[in-house]
Design a protein around this motif. Sequence first.
Motif, short mmCIF file in Angstrom:
data_model
loop_
_atom_site.label_atom_id
_atom_site.label_comp_id
_atom_site.label_asym_id
_atom_site.label_seq_id
_atom_site.Cartn_x
_atom_site.Cartn_y
_atom_site.Cartn_z
N GLN A 10 51.03 27.72 -43.84
CA GLN A 10 50.60 29.02 -44.35
C GLN A 10 50.85 30.12 -43.32
OE1 GLN A 10 46.46 29.21 -45.51
NE2 GLN A 10 46.42 31.44 -45.38
N LYS A 11 50.50 29.83 -42.06
CA LYS A 11 50.67 30.83 -41.00
C LYS A 11 52.15 31.08 -40.69
CE LYS A 11 46.22 30.31 -38.67
NZ LYS A 11 45.53 30.02 -37.38
N GLU A 29 53.48 33.23 -43.42
CA GLU A 29 53.06 34.63 -43.25
C GLU A 29 53.91 35.33 -42.19
OE1 GLU A 29 48.94 34.27 -42.28
OE2 GLU A 29 48.32 33.83 -44.35
N LYS A 68 56.62 38.43 -42.47
CA LYS A 68 56.57 39.61 -41.60
C LYS A 68 57.94 39.87 -40.99
CE LYS A 68 51.67 39.16 -40.41
NZ LYS A 68 50.68 38.81 -39.36
#
Length: 298
Positions: free
Chosen positions: A101-102, A105, A109
Amino acid sequence: MRNHKIEDKLREILQDKTSGASILSQKLIEVIKTKSLQTKSEKEFSTFLKKLQNDLKDNHPLLFQLHNVVYLIQKSLKSGGIKVALTEIEKIEQGLNISIQKITENFLKWLNLKSIKKFSTATLSYSGTVLNVLKNVRSKIHKVYIFRSCPNCEGETMAEKLAENGINVYLVNDFAIDYVLNNVDFVLSGCDAIFEDGKILNKAGTSSVFKLAKLSDKDTIVLADFLKITHLKFDYKKLARNAFTIKRKEKLTNLDLIFELVSAEFISNYITDFGIFTNQNLNSNEIIHPTSKMFGLR
């Protein structure tokens, strides 16, 4: 008493030569956690971990993520016993569960920083990290080219899994690098380890793809979770002994390169669950760090 179920699962992990390190790490942590809950003494668990460490050296000497898992649990066991070790196991497990998930993300970005709304990319082999991140951003994907990654052809499994998730996939032979690079926005790869000098260890073919991508002015992105960043001492000569297989038949010698090192100079960005680390001068942003800072976070 021997636990045949645990032994069978460990044997499966040790004999698996096609799955990526992230996939095998998830399975390994599950087995170690089961063993920690069933073990009767600290000595028994320590003996189990020591044997596992040796088995990994024999069967997966270059999958550093697996070695990092065992190392961290051994360290916690020595400092506080089984209870502390179990806490460390759960911490690693939770970290891996949220790492995708990170990483996703941070990848989004990066796409935003590059003003990329829809993309085509290329990758190789079978990386669980790359697979899951691409599944998470499928709405932004135009095409994914996947090199077969011979001799084990792990790319075929990767291609099938992405196609099953509705992603437009092209499975290509390993000699189509120039053609593919003319049709993608950037190149993605997972890795088996990131070393302190910025080199990565990954399946053979990565170096060629990244070098040609740089010549084509394409970004080269490595996706990796926290367990891939290693401080473990590594003998580069050992790589030469474990990175290929040799089979002889009569007068013919068949040599297959399986793993290789990729120099940091050919890597544009490392996108991890900690953030984005770059080898290029980008606009100032709090998630952008020089690669030298990556290893202070491990």
